[in-house]
Write a protein that holds these residues in place. Sequence first.
Motif, PDB file in Angstrom:
ATOM      1  N   LYS A   2       1.199 -33.794  -3.669  1.00 61.57           N
ATOM      2  CA  LYS A   2       0.369 -32.951  -2.800  1.00 61.57           C
ATOM      3  C   LYS A   2       0.858 -33.071  -1.355  1.00 61.57           C
TER       4      LYS A   2
ATOM      5  N   LEU B 253      -6.092 -26.575  -7.569  1.00 62.68           N
ATOM      6  CA  LEU B 253      -5.934 -27.072  -6.204  1.00 62.68           C
ATOM      7  C   LEU B 253      -7.131 -27.896  -5.755  1.00 62.68           C
TER       8      LEU B 253
ATOM      9  N   LYS C 194      -7.012 -31.806  -4.837  1.00 60.79           N
ATOM     10  CA  LYS C 194      -7.491 -32.234  -3.517  1.00 60.79           C
ATOM     11  C   LYS C 194      -8.484 -33.382  -3.665  1.00 60.79           C
TER      12      LYS C 194
END
Length: 118
Positions: free
Chosen positions: A87, A19, A23
């Motif tokens: 995302k 993650l 990001k």
Amino acid sequence: MNINIDYQSRVPIYEQVVLEIEKMVALGVLNPGDQISSIRDLACELGLNPNTIKKAYDTLEQKGVIISKSTKGTFITDNVAKVKDRKIDSIIDEVKEKIQELENIGLTKKEISKRLKL
């Protein structure tokens, strides 16, 4: 790489690494063609077992975020737009679920919008 790990979280550590890297790609901190740390280097930097980082990298490679080139290293793929879109879609799905939860307890879309100040 500046990866934050929450050891108190119920989210597995390898997933937190995934993650965090996704990001960074979505935010443009990591760009197509950028080389990222080797498994051993990142494991050492974060104080984690290399197998944990290997699992994270395998997941990222399956998602098309990174590509490993033997003897050269691991790089961010050119599919950054796809990664960013996935995302965004994931976050939007989470928001929709939360809105549905609010509607289930009796709020209207208008009330939700007013409280969110949208």
